[in-house]
Design a protein around this motif. Structure first.
Motif, PDB file in Angstrom:
ATOM      1  N   VAL A  12       0.989  -1.152  -0.115  1.00 33.80           N
ATOM      2  CA  VAL A  12       0.096  -0.124  -0.024  1.00 33.80           C
ATOM      3  C   VAL A  12       0.794   1.371   0.132  1.00 33.80           C
ATOM      4  N   GLY A  13       0.634   1.755  -1.125  1.00 37.99           N
ATOM      5  CA  GLY A  13       1.521   3.289  -1.294  1.00 37.99           C
ATOM      6  C   GLY A  13       2.820   2.935  -2.305  1.00 37.99           C
ATOM      7  N   ALA A  14       2.922   4.035  -3.263  1.00 41.23           N
ATOM      8  CA  ALA A  14       3.837   3.897  -4.372  1.00 41.23           C
ATOM      9  C   ALA A  14       4.525   5.166  -4.203  1.00 41.23           C
ATOM     10  N   PRO A  16       8.455   6.328  -2.554  1.00 39.81           N
ATOM     11  CA  PRO A  16      10.001   5.632  -2.471  1.00 39.81           C
ATOM     12  C   PRO A  16       9.683   4.507  -1.465  1.00 39.81           C
ATOM     13  N   ALA A  17       9.260   4.309  -0.431  1.00 35.93           N
ATOM     14  CA  ALA A  17       9.243   3.265   0.231  1.00 35.93           C
ATOM     15  C   ALA A  17       8.551   2.080  -0.617  1.00 35.93           C
ATOM     16  N   GLY A  18       7.075   2.435  -0.966  1.00 37.95           N
ATOM     17  CA  GLY A  18       6.215   1.284  -1.497  1.00 37.95           C
ATOM     18  C   GLY A  18       7.031   0.764  -2.677  1.00 37.95           C
ATOM     19  N   LEU A  35      -0.899  -0.700  -4.618  1.00 36.59           N
ATOM     20  CA  LEU A  35      -2.021   0.052  -4.627  1.00 36.59           C
ATOM     21  C   LEU A  35      -1.503   1.450  -4.093  1.00 36.59           C
ATOM     22  N   ASP A  36      -1.971   2.394  -4.799  1.00 32.76           N
ATOM     23  CA  ASP A  36      -1.876   3.775  -4.621  1.00 32.76           C
ATOM     24  C   ASP A  36      -3.068   4.639  -4.916  1.00 32.76           C
ATOM     25  N   SER A  37      -3.652   5.537  -3.969  1.00 30.15           N
ATOM     26  CA  SER A  37      -4.683   6.274  -4.346  1.00 30.15           C
ATOM     27  C   SER A  37      -4.443   7.380  -5.456  1.00 30.15           C
ATOM     28  N   ALA A  38      -3.146   7.769  -5.236  1.00 27.52           N
ATOM     29  CA  ALA A  38      -2.951   8.741  -6.443  1.00 27.52           C
ATOM     30  C   ALA A  38      -3.087   8.096  -7.861  1.00 27.52           C
ATOM     31  N   GLY A  43       4.505   8.915  -5.100  1.00 32.51           N
ATOM     32  CA  GLY A  43       4.481   9.234  -3.787  1.00 32.51           C
ATOM     33  C   GLY A  43       4.548  10.796  -3.727  1.00 32.51           C
ATOM     34  N   GLN A  44       4.864  11.404  -2.593  1.00 31.06           N
ATOM     35  CA  GLN A  44       5.290  12.929  -2.194  1.00 31.06           C
ATOM     36  C   GLN A  44       6.494  13.292  -2.775  1.00 31.06           C
ATOM     37  N   TYR A  45       7.198  12.273  -2.690  1.00 33.05           N
ATOM     38  CA  TYR A  45       8.731  13.009  -3.089  1.00 33.05           C
ATOM     39  C   TYR A  45       8.866  12.994  -4.563  1.00 33.05           C
ATOM     40  N   TRP A  46       8.129  12.258  -5.473  1.00 37.03           N
ATOM     41  CA  TRP A  46       8.227  12.391  -6.700  1.00 37.03           C
ATOM     42  C   TRP A  46       6.916  12.717  -7.347  1.00 37.03           C
ATOM     43  N   ALA A  87      -6.245   3.804  -6.439  1.00 35.79           N
ATOM     44  CA  ALA A  87      -6.751   2.709  -5.871  1.00 35.79           C
ATOM     45  C   ALA A  87      -6.774   3.025  -4.398  1.00 35.79           C
ATOM     46  N   GLN A  88      -7.880   3.492  -3.617  1.00 38.77           N
ATOM     47  CA  GLN A  88      -7.818   3.934  -2.232  1.00 38.77           C
ATOM     48  C   GLN A  88      -8.103   2.932  -1.333  1.00 38.77           C
ATOM     49  N   VAL A  89      -7.264   2.482  -0.455  1.00 34.45           N
ATOM     50  CA  VAL A  89      -7.671   1.612   0.668  1.00 34.45           C
ATOM     51  C   VAL A  89      -8.093   2.009   1.608  1.00 34.45           C
ATOM     52  N   TRP A  90      -9.602   2.009   1.775  1.00 30.57           N
ATOM     53  CA  TRP A  90     -10.332   2.946   2.548  1.00 30.57           C
ATOM     54  C   TRP A  90     -10.877   2.018   4.107  1.00 30.57           C
ATOM     55  N   ALA A 150       1.389  23.283  -0.477  1.00 29.98           N
ATOM     56  CA  ALA A 150       2.383  24.295  -1.466  1.00 29.98           C
ATOM     57  C   ALA A 150       3.059  23.512  -2.437  1.00 29.98           C
ATOM     58  N   GLN A 151       3.757  22.467  -1.645  1.00 31.76           N
ATOM     59  CA  GLN A 151       4.684  21.445  -2.503  1.00 31.76           C
ATOM     60  C   GLN A 151       4.116  20.816  -3.524  1.00 31.76           C
ATOM     61  N   ALA A 152       2.785  20.151  -3.236  1.00 33.08           N
ATOM     62  CA  ALA A 152       2.075  19.230  -3.962  1.00 33.08           C
ATOM     63  C   ALA A 152       1.654  20.110  -5.233  1.00 33.08           C
ATOM     64  N   ALA A 154       3.056  22.985  -6.250  1.00 38.30           N
ATOM     65  CA  ALA A 154       4.008  23.345  -7.405  1.00 38.30           C
ATOM     66  C   ALA A 154       4.647  22.083  -8.038  1.00 38.30           C
ATOM     67  N   LYS A 155       4.666  21.082  -7.530  1.00 38.76           N
ATOM     68  CA  LYS A 155       5.315  19.958  -8.271  1.00 38.76           C
ATOM     69  C   LYS A 155       4.213  19.047  -9.007  1.00 38.76           C
ATOM     70  N   GLY A 156       3.105  18.943  -8.580  1.00 44.48           N
ATOM     71  CA  GLY A 156       1.923  18.226  -9.259  1.00 44.48           C
ATOM     72  C   GLY A 156       1.162  18.843  -9.960  1.00 44.48           C
ATOM     73  N   PRO A 285       2.817  10.505  10.796  1.00 45.63           N
ATOM     74  CA  PRO A 285       2.743   9.247  10.003  1.00 45.63           C
ATOM     75  C   PRO A 285       1.060   9.170   9.729  1.00 45.63           C
ATOM     76  N   ARG A 286       0.782   8.336   8.544  1.00 48.07           N
ATOM     77  CA  ARG A 286      -0.825   8.000   8.431  1.00 48.07           C
ATOM     78  C   ARG A 286      -0.887   6.616   8.847  1.00 48.07           C
ATOM     79  N   LEU A 287      -1.368   6.502  10.035  1.00 47.01           N
ATOM     80  CA  LEU A 287      -1.231   5.397  10.821  1.00 47.01           C
ATOM     81  C   LEU A 287      -2.523   4.717  10.731  1.00 47.01           C
ATOM     82  N   GLY A 320       9.150   3.445   5.388  1.00 49.43           N
ATOM     83  CA  GLY A 320       8.865   4.947   5.108  1.00 49.43           C
ATOM     84  C   GLY A 320       8.379   5.579   6.189  1.00 49.43           C
ATOM     85  N   GLU A 321       7.564   6.989   6.003  1.00 48.82           N
ATOM     86  CA  GLU A 321       7.533   7.640   6.998  1.00 48.82           C
ATOM     87  C   GLU A 321       6.709   7.097   8.060  1.00 48.82           C
ATOM     88  N   LEU A 322       6.046   6.057   7.880  1.00 51.28           N
ATOM     89  CA  LEU A 322       5.264   5.283   8.905  1.00 51.28           C
ATOM     90  C   LEU A 322       6.067   4.876  10.053  1.00 51.28           C
TER      91      LEU A 322
HETATM   92  C1  LIG Z   1       2.517  16.856   0.986  1.00 56.97           C
HETATM   93  C2  LIG Z   1       3.930  16.474   1.026  1.00 56.97           C
HETATM   94  C3  LIG Z   1       4.900  16.804   0.219  1.00 56.97           C
HETATM   95  C4  LIG Z   1       6.386  16.363   0.328  1.00 56.97           C
HETATM   96  N1  LIG Z   1       7.228  16.951  -0.515  1.00 56.97           N
HETATM   97  C5  LIG Z   1       8.368  16.469  -0.441  1.00 56.97           C
HETATM   98  C6  LIG Z   1       9.543  16.803  -1.215  1.00 56.97           C
HETATM   99  O1  LIG Z   1       9.354  17.761  -2.184  1.00 56.97           O
HETATM  100  N2  LIG Z   1      10.725  16.565  -1.088  1.00 56.97           N
HETATM  101  C7  LIG Z   1      11.191  15.898   0.074  1.00 56.97           C
HETATM  102  O2  LIG Z   1      12.283  15.618   0.492  1.00 56.97           O
HETATM  103  N3  LIG Z   1      10.268  15.408   0.730  1.00 56.97           N
HETATM  104  C8  LIG Z   1       8.922  15.502   0.656  1.00 56.97           C
HETATM  105  N4  LIG Z   1       8.082  15.186   1.501  1.00 56.97           N
HETATM  106  C9  LIG Z   1       8.336  14.240   2.452  1.00 56.97           C
HETATM  107  C10 LIG Z   1       8.092  12.899   1.914  1.00 56.97           C
HETATM  108  O3  LIG Z   1       6.965  12.336   2.285  1.00 56.97           O
HETATM  109  C11 LIG Z   1       9.160  11.884   2.294  1.00 56.97           C
HETATM  110  O4  LIG Z   1      10.574  12.075   2.000  1.00 56.97           O
HETATM  111  C12 LIG Z   1       9.204  10.708   1.230  1.00 56.97           C
HETATM  112  O5  LIG Z   1       8.107  10.872   0.344  1.00 56.97           O
HETATM  113  C13 LIG Z   1       8.558   9.369   2.104  1.00 56.97           C
HETATM  114  O6  LIG Z   1       8.344   8.363   1.328  1.00 56.97           O
HETATM  115  P1  LIG Z   1       7.085   7.347   1.424  1.00 56.97           P
HETATM  116  O7  LIG Z   1       7.204   6.260   0.372  1.00 56.97           O
HETATM  117  O8  LIG Z   1       7.384   7.062   3.177  1.00 56.97           O
HETATM  118  O9  LIG Z   1       5.864   8.032   1.427  1.00 56.97           O
HETATM  119  P2  LIG Z   1       4.947   8.901   0.280  1.00 56.97           P
HETATM  120  O10 LIG Z   1       6.077   9.285  -0.587  1.00 56.97           O
HETATM  121  O11 LIG Z   1       4.239   9.809   1.038  1.00 56.97           O
HETATM  122  O12 LIG Z   1       4.079   7.839  -0.390  1.00 56.97           O
HETATM  123  C14 LIG Z   1       3.093   7.246   0.265  1.00 56.97           C
HETATM  124  C15 LIG Z   1       2.152   7.043  -0.825  1.00 56.97           C
HETATM  125  O13 LIG Z   1       0.937   6.282  -0.245  1.00 56.97           O
HETATM  126  C16 LIG Z   1      -0.369   6.366  -0.813  1.00 56.97           C
HETATM  127  N5  LIG Z   1      -1.431   6.087   0.159  1.00 56.97           N
HETATM  128  C17 LIG Z   1      -1.167   6.602   1.389  1.00 56.97           C
HETATM  129  N6  LIG Z   1      -2.450   6.215   2.137  1.00 56.97           N
HETATM  130  C18 LIG Z   1      -3.037   5.265   1.156  1.00 56.97           C
HETATM  131  C19 LIG Z   1      -4.106   4.521   1.287  1.00 56.97           C
HETATM  132  N7  LIG Z   1      -5.146   4.396   2.426  1.00 56.97           N
HETATM  133  N8  LIG Z   1      -4.834   3.881   0.091  1.00 56.97           N
HETATM  134  C20 LIG Z   1      -3.886   4.072  -1.167  1.00 56.97           C
HETATM  135  N9  LIG Z   1      -2.766   4.718  -1.075  1.00 56.97           N
HETATM  136  C21 LIG Z   1      -2.459   5.427   0.041  1.00 56.97           C
HETATM  137  C22 LIG Z   1      -0.004   7.896  -0.935  1.00 56.97           C
HETATM  138  O14 LIG Z   1      -1.163   8.374  -2.196  1.00 56.97           O
HETATM  139  C23 LIG Z   1       1.206   8.297  -1.561  1.00 56.97           C
HETATM  140  O15 LIG Z   1       1.608   8.037  -2.740  1.00 56.97           O
HETATM  141  C24 LIG Z   1       6.554  15.371   1.555  1.00 56.97           C
HETATM  142  C25 LIG Z   1       5.682  15.198   2.616  1.00 56.97           C
HETATM  143  C26 LIG Z   1       4.460  15.523   2.066  1.00 56.97           C
HETATM  144  C27 LIG Z   1       3.132  15.181   3.260  1.00 56.97           C
END
Ligand SMILES: Cc1cc2nc3c(=O)[nH]c(=O)nc-3n(C[C@H](O)[C@H](O)[C@H](O)COP(=O)(O)OP(=O)(O)OC[C@H]3O[C@@H](n4cnc5c(N)ncnc54)[C@H](O)[C@@H]3O)c2cc1C
Length: 508
Positions: A12-14, A16-18, A35-38, A43-46, A87-90, A150-152, A154-156, A285-287, A320-322
């Motif tokens: 769950v999550g695509a 960097p970690a997923g 599965l990723d809701s986006a 994810g957020q980083y890319w 794909a939103q895991v709800w 603001a970051q989302a 700008a980047k998205g 973290p999204r717990l 990841g951030e979790l």
């Molecule tokens: C809004 C935001 C912007 C950020 N931008 C940057 C940045 O520009 N540079 C930087 O260094 N760090 C940024 N960060 C910090 C960044 O989150 C981490 O460095 C890195 O992306 C963490 O990777 P991750 O894989 O743990 O999580 P994420 O990259 O956050 O990926 C998690 C993925 O899980 C998906 N997801 C979550 N819950 C569900 C669900 N219930 N069902 C389906 N999919 C789900 C999300 O859509 C997301 O794509 C940002 C954080 C946030 C919150």
């Protein structure tokens, strides 16, 4: 030809970690579903423009863009990997022998999304975090954004949130946000980091040899510094936005100097004109899914994992951030370890062992971020009685104090029910931690520096229904008697516990 069916790993999550977890699990021989809701991976980083609106200069806004491209390409090309975007895991249900994920596939607000369920052999949770913003007078005005939003944008979307933007809060994340704003054409008035030079130096420079493995981060930092200097953007430590002003829209902010505990220093306030503010005080973290699975949490409210990223629940891994706020490098390394382990791969093999060492170095980096940039308790002194704490329900700080006085209770559940704070559409995502800290601290701001949420946690992160779900989607689910079409990916009945949770404000 026959053989043992390969293990089905759902990630769950695509981010960097997923992505790293899915890649590692597939390499270790598993059948993998991501599965990723986006609607796009990364994810957020890319976060980037979709294929339908490609940008020639996408690489410019991202570090390690090549790593993303390689992971995405490998996953799409792998015959044992299925990537399901949008794909939103709800919700997540615990079964006797594992877990069931309830998923809606389709555009977030569209009617008639496809309902699917997954009962994987192994689950890797990598849902990331959302950014945290502490309240301040005027933060409900249009023009105040979380720095993540603001970051989302700008980047998205290549959209700047304003023409003259103040970036403020705490943490290294302020720097990429300022950089993205500059690249989307905004003027950044200043970057204000709440922690002073003393705290930053103590956090970052203690045991400097441990930072040797983070040389890439130093390069990234140097790039941001060069950019701020080139655009003449001041970076000011020990300062915060303590109020936003404007008639229906942000027109100016008050910036004040803070003492090491984040208490504003009287007489240091100054007003700065701006039409937008991007504020971040770290990440939460999204717990929800981990809590629903029954995973143990640390006192600072991250998922407890062992050396293989296994949680306390058999069959569930986390990355990841979790598990801690360590940035994308940590997420990549943790994901690779989790994916290998979830697939039943050998963590002692040379490549896997190298990744595990990289993961251990990254954890040190996460601890530095918290030590240098963590929230200090004095921020409560910039609140006023009319400061909105819960933006959904417009509950003010004064109302919270009144409720505590009237009921004599500092218990989060009681205060939420009486004041309605945390019961609105965001279900306490924005204000839950703040509410909890205000109640724990008694509003004195005297809490010791360090992790914001130490001690027993009353569960402001528990949301059995992870995101708002349309009643139409719930009503369209088959009745409980319907038989599943396919045990690993099928229509299913709605769990009764989830239905009751969906139809009322969730209270925990
Ligand atoms: C809004 C935001 C912007 C950020 N931008 C940057 C940045 O520009 N540079 C930087 O260094 N760090 C940024 N960060 C910090 C960044 O989150 C981490 O460095 C890195 O992306 C963490 O990777 P991750 O894989 O743990 O999580 P994420 O990259 O956050 O990926 C998690 C993925 O899980 C998906 N997801 C979550 N819950 C569900 C669900 N219930 N069902 C389906 N999919 C789900 C999300 O859509 C997301 O794509 C940002 C954080 C946030 C919150």
């Amino acid at each position: 030809m026959s053989g043992a069916p390969s293990r089905h790993v759902v990630v769950v999550g695509a981010g960097p970690a997923g992505l790293a977890a899915a890649h590692a699990a597939a390499r270790a021989g598993a059948r993998v579903t991501v599965l990723d809701s986006a609607d796009v991976l990364g994810g957020q980083y890319w976060r980037h423009l979709p294929a339908s609106r490609p940008a020639a200069n996408e690489r410019v806004l991202h570090h390690k863009w090549g790593t993303y491209r390689e992971l995405a390409r490998a996953l799409h090309a792998h015959p044992a990997v299925t990537v399901v975007p949008s794909a939103q895991v709800w919700s997540l249900e615990r079964l006797d022998d594992g877990v069931r994920l309830n998923v809606l596939v389709g555009e977030p607000d569209a009617a008639g999304r496809e309902a699917r369920t997954f009962e994987p052999d192994a689950l890797v949770l990598a849902p990331g975090a959302h950014d945290r913003t502490l309240p301040f007078p005027g933060w409900q005005l249009p023009g105040v954004y979380s720095a993540g939003a603001a970051q989302a944008l700008a980047k998205g979307e290549r959209v700047a949130v304003g023409r003259r933007v103040v970036v403020a809060g705490a943490g290294p994340f302020l720097l990429p946000v300022a950089s993205s704003l500059l690249r989307t054409g905004a003027a950044v008035v200043g970057v204000h980091e709440a922690n002073g030079l003393g705290s930053l130096a103590r956090g970052w420079l203690d045991r400097p040899w441990e930072l040797v493995g983070a040389a890439g981060k130093a390069g990234e930092l140097a790039g941001y510094v060069r950019e701020l200097v080139r655009h003449r953007v001041p970076w000011r430590p020990g300062e915060a936005v303590v109020a936003a002003h404007g008639d229906g829209q942000v027109e100016a902010v008050t910036i004040a100097r803070l003492d090491p505990r984040w208490t504003p220093v009287p007489g240091t306030e100054r007003q700065v004109e701006a039409d937008a503010v991007a504020v971040s005080h770290g990440f939460t973290p999204r717990l929800e899914l981990a809590i629903a699975a029954g995973c143990a949490l640390t006192p600072a409210r991250f998922v407890v994992v062992d050396a293989a990223q296994a949680t306390s629940v058999p069959g569930v891994w986390a990355a990841g951030e979790l598990t801690g706020i360590g940035g994308a490098d940590a997420a990549l390394a943790e994901g690779a370890v989790a994916g290998t382990a979830a697939a039943g791969g050998d963590l002692r093999a040379a490549g896997a062992a190298r990744t595990a060492r990289a993961r251990d170095r990254s954890r040190g980096f996460a601890a530095r971020i918290e030590a240098a940039h963590g929230i200090r308790g004095g921020w409560v002194h910039w609140l006023r009685d009319d400061t909105v704490v819960c933006r959904c329900e417009e509950t003010t700080y004064g109302r919270l104090r009144e409720v505590v006085d009237l009921t004599g209770s500092r218990e989060t559940r009681s205060v939420k029910l009486t004041s309605r704070a945390g019961l609105g559409p965001c279900q306490a995502r924005m204000c839950g931690r703040t509410l909890q800290e205000l109640l724990d601290d008694g509003g004195s701001g005297a809490g010791a520096p360090g992790p914001a949420c130490e001690g027993p946690a009353p569960g402001v992160d528990r949301r059995p229904v992870v995101v708002p779900v349309r009643l139409g989607d719930l009503a369209a689910l088959p009745a409980p008697s319907a038989s599943p079409l396919d045990p690993s990916s099928s229509m299913t009945s709605l769990p009764t516990t989830s239905l009751s949770a969906a139809s009322q404000p969730q209270e925990t």
